[in-house]
Every structure is written in C-alpha cells, then in structure tokens.
Design an enzyme around this catalytic site. Sequence first.
Site, PDB file in Angstrom:
ATOM      1  N   SER A 141      42.065  47.971  44.712  1.00 30.50           N
ATOM      2  CA  SER A 141      40.267  48.709  45.301  1.00 30.50           C
ATOM      3  C   SER A 141      40.133  50.049  45.508  1.00 30.50           C
ATOM      4  O   SER A 141      41.675  50.124  46.587  1.00 30.50           O
ATOM      5  CB  SER A 141      39.154  47.818  45.531  1.00 30.50           C
ATOM      6  N   TYR A 154      36.840  41.355  51.696  1.00 34.15           N
ATOM      7  CA  TYR A 154      37.201  41.614  50.747  1.00 34.15           C
ATOM      8  C   TYR A 154      38.214  43.369  50.498  1.00 34.15           C
ATOM      9  O   TYR A 154      39.157  43.106  50.252  1.00 34.15           O
ATOM     10  CB  TYR A 154      36.332  42.370  49.567  1.00 34.15           C
TER      11      TYR A 154
HETATM   12  P1  NDP Z   1      33.374  40.828  37.212  1.00 33.51           P
HETATM   13  O1  NDP Z   1      32.365  40.362  38.636  1.00 33.51           O
HETATM   14  O2  NDP Z   1      32.381  41.458  36.132  1.00 33.51           O
HETATM   15  O3  NDP Z   1      34.414  40.194  36.809  1.00 33.51           O
HETATM   16  C1  NDP Z   1      35.170  39.556  38.280  1.00 33.51           C
HETATM   17  C2  NDP Z   1      36.138  38.274  37.234  1.00 33.51           C
HETATM   18  O4  NDP Z   1      37.186  37.943  37.682  1.00 33.51           O
HETATM   19  C3  NDP Z   1      35.050  37.513  35.527  1.00 33.51           C
HETATM   20  O5  NDP Z   1      35.653  37.571  34.743  1.00 33.51           O
HETATM   21  C4  NDP Z   1      35.287  36.526  36.299  1.00 33.51           C
HETATM   22  O6  NDP Z   1      34.886  35.284  35.174  1.00 33.51           O
HETATM   23  C5  NDP Z   1      36.838  36.395  37.080  1.00 33.51           C
HETATM   24  N1  NDP Z   1      37.120  35.117  38.517  1.00 33.51           N
HETATM   25  C6  NDP Z   1      35.927  35.404  39.363  1.00 33.51           C
HETATM   26  N2  NDP Z   1      36.484  34.495  40.186  1.00 33.51           N
HETATM   27  C7  NDP Z   1      37.473  33.816  39.525  1.00 33.51           C
HETATM   28  C8  NDP Z   1      38.761  32.666  39.628  1.00 33.51           C
HETATM   29  N3  NDP Z   1      38.263  32.071  40.773  1.00 33.51           N
HETATM   30  N4  NDP Z   1      39.838  32.307  38.881  1.00 33.51           N
HETATM   31  C9  NDP Z   1      39.443  32.777  37.388  1.00 33.51           C
HETATM   32  N5  NDP Z   1      38.763  33.905  37.466  1.00 33.51           N
HETATM   33  C10 NDP Z   1      37.648  34.750  38.148  1.00 33.51           C
HETATM   34  O7  NDP Z   1      33.999  42.279  38.328  1.00 33.51           O
HETATM   35  P2  NDP Z   1      34.402  43.678  37.914  1.00 33.51           P
HETATM   36  O8  NDP Z   1      35.105  43.416  37.151  1.00 33.51           O
HETATM   37  O9  NDP Z   1      33.862  44.705  39.228  1.00 33.51           O
HETATM   38  O10 NDP Z   1      35.951  43.251  38.754  1.00 33.51           O
HETATM   39  C11 NDP Z   1      37.556  43.039  38.330  1.00 33.51           C
HETATM   40  C12 NDP Z   1      38.476  42.970  39.544  1.00 33.51           C
HETATM   41  O11 NDP Z   1      38.295  45.186  39.522  1.00 33.51           O
HETATM   42  C13 NDP Z   1      38.394  42.732  41.325  1.00 33.51           C
HETATM   43  O12 NDP Z   1      39.514  42.757  40.984  1.00 33.51           O
HETATM   44  C14 NDP Z   1      37.838  43.681  41.675  1.00 33.51           C
HETATM   45  O13 NDP Z   1      38.223  42.903  42.748  1.00 33.51           O
HETATM   46  C15 NDP Z   1      38.057  45.024  41.201  1.00 33.51           C
HETATM   47  N6  NDP Z   1      37.563  45.977  41.417  1.00 33.51           N
HETATM   48  C16 NDP Z   1      35.766  45.836  40.922  1.00 33.51           C
HETATM   49  C17 NDP Z   1      35.294  47.414  40.624  1.00 33.51           C
HETATM   50  C18 NDP Z   1      34.270  48.011  40.553  1.00 33.51           C
HETATM   51  O14 NDP Z   1      33.484  48.735  40.968  1.00 33.51           O
HETATM   52  N7  NDP Z   1      33.211  47.299  39.289  1.00 33.51           N
HETATM   53  C19 NDP Z   1      36.027  48.764  41.902  1.00 33.51           C
HETATM   54  C20 NDP Z   1      37.399  48.398  42.441  1.00 33.51           C
HETATM   55  C21 NDP Z   1      38.431  47.204  42.685  1.00 33.51           C
HETATM   56  P3  NDP Z   1      34.660  34.511  35.597  1.00 33.51           P
HETATM   57  O15 NDP Z   1      33.360  34.429  36.647  1.00 33.51           O
HETATM   58  O16 NDP Z   1      33.978  33.494  34.271  1.00 33.51           O
HETATM   59  O17 NDP Z   1      35.630  33.451  36.644  1.00 33.51           O
END
Ligand code: NDP
Length: 251
Positions: A141, A154
């Site tokens: 990130s 985070y």
């Molecule tokens: P979302 O909230 O849309 O997606 C998060 C995903 O992680 C979901 O598919 C969720 O699936 C999964 N997840 C969360 N906890 C668990 C767990 N314990 N086990 C398995 N799966 C898990 O967020 P983003 O798409 O935005 O984020 C994806 C990644 O990108 C993250 O690491 C985030 O920190 C990073 N990121 C995002 C940014 C942004 O601007 N959006 C910027 C920088 C980094 P489910 O709930 O089904 O488990």
Amino acid sequence: MSMFDLTGRVAIVTGGNGGIGLGIAQGLVAAGAAVVLAGRDAAKGARAARGLGARAAFVRADVTAEAEGAALVAAAEARFGRLDIVVNNAGTTVRKPPELYTLAEWHRVIDTNLTGAFVLCQAAHPAMRRAGGGKIINIASMNAIFGAPHNVPYAASKGGIAAMTRGLATAWAADNIQVNAILPGWIETEMTDGARALLPELHGQVLARTPAGRWGRPQDLAGLAVFLSAPASDFITGTAIPADGGYSVRA
Ligand code: NDP
C-alpha cells in the site's frame, strides 16, 4: 511463447472474490493462467469464479487460520496440478486514532495482512520448488511509505509486507522464486468505500493529489500483476512497485 504468456501456470489469489484481487485474477486468466480464488465469503467467491470461466475455482479459506495456507496450496495442486503464482492480496483495516485501538483490533489487522501472507508464502514454497520456480506478489500500500493518522496497524502491516518481500526475495532466489510487492494507490473497492464514508473529504483529496486525475479501478492492477507473474520479470525480485496514477511521486 510470449514473455507475458501464463498458459499452463496456476495461481492462488487471496481475497480474489472481489475488489483488487478479482481485478488481478481477471488479468491472470486473460493471460492464460488457471486461478484459485480464496476468501471467506463463499457465495461471493462462487459468483466470482463463475464469471472467470472454466480456468477458475473458489476455495473457502481464512488467511488468519494457520492450517488453511497449506490446505489452499493442496487444493490448488489437486484442482489444477501445480502451483506457480501466489498473490497475497487479502486485507483488512480498522480506522481510528491510534490511541483508541484494542490489542485485538491490532492483531486482526496484522494477522490478516502480514501473518496471513507469510503463512501462505511458507506453504507455497515446497509446491513452487516442485514446479521448478514461482512468483509471489504481495499487495502492500501507499501506507508502506506514507503515514496516515487513522491507519496505524494497517501501515505497520503494509510496511512489514514490503520488508518481508525483500527478505523472501533474497532467501528464495536460488529456488527460482521471484518475490515482489505492488503498492496500489487509491482504488475504488469496498475497502475504500469505508474510508470515504468515514472521511467525506477523502474523495476530492485523492483526485487532487493523483496526477492521473482519477481513482484507480481494480483492473488497473492486472497488467503489473501479469508482468510480475510472467517470464518477463524473471530477473526482477524484492521490489515494491507503485501502481498509483502518480500519487507517490507528486510533490
Ligand atoms: P476489499 O475489501 O474489496 O477486498 C478485501 C478482500 O480480502 C476480500 O476479497 C475479502 O474476502 C478478503 N479477505 C479479508 N480478510 C480475509 C481473511 N481473513 N481471509 C481470507 N480473505 C480475506 O478490499 P481491496 O480490494 O481494496 O483490498 C485488497 C488488497 O489491496 C488489500 O490487501 C488492501 O490492503 C490492498 N490495498 C487496497 C487499496 C485500495 O485503495 N483499495 C490501496 C492499497 C492497498 P472475504 O471477505 O470473502 O474473506
């Protein structure tokens, strides 16, 4: 063979059932790979896998449960025969001033974003050695390089991801495993919907600060993920590459 061709390669994308993970999975499938999407929400996962077609499957997994890393690798090998690519994308956050976190909240963020990624890297290592090498892509990130007042656990997890990436890259280069991190800028997903709800001024601030003049979309990460999964990046390891519309280079 094109140096970006992933035909015959098999990937796991954690958090691949939505957001950035699904955008990356779409790119990997389009480049020829088979992809196992992992997450906790099975209905969302089944929908996402259906949308990707026959070279995709969903496996329910919680990255905070240590045994599920090995089970996920075993499921990918059972379904598609091998494992070449891991995208550690599953992530979560809790937003509040640092003095108000409970230790349980701190652990939830670190366990999901950092420890979960490490556990899956460990589980994937023997499978990648069996496959003759591999590619690990860890989603970090902008918080790995910048500070923000509402996101301290985070940021700690994402700084840890960048540091872990460098260490694993040095440890596993001899196994022909390249380990790199992606630093997304602000991308429209469920996670950032939460940030926008908490901080109404955020939307305009991101637009003003991002030279590209827009928020990113999950598909904006696909090209870099394909590159880091493909033979084109075989001499690139230990890096942390921004995909941010220029956010991190703006003075
Ligand atoms: P979302 O909230 O849309 O997606 C998060 C995903 O992680 C979901 O598919 C969720 O699936 C999964 N997840 C969360 N906890 C668990 C767990 N314990 N086990 C398995 N799966 C898990 O967020 P983003 O798409 O935005 O984020 C994806 C990644 O990108 C993250 O690491 C985030 O920190 C990073 N990121 C995002 C940014 C942004 O601007 N959006 C910027 C920088 C980094 P489910 O709930 O089904 O488990």
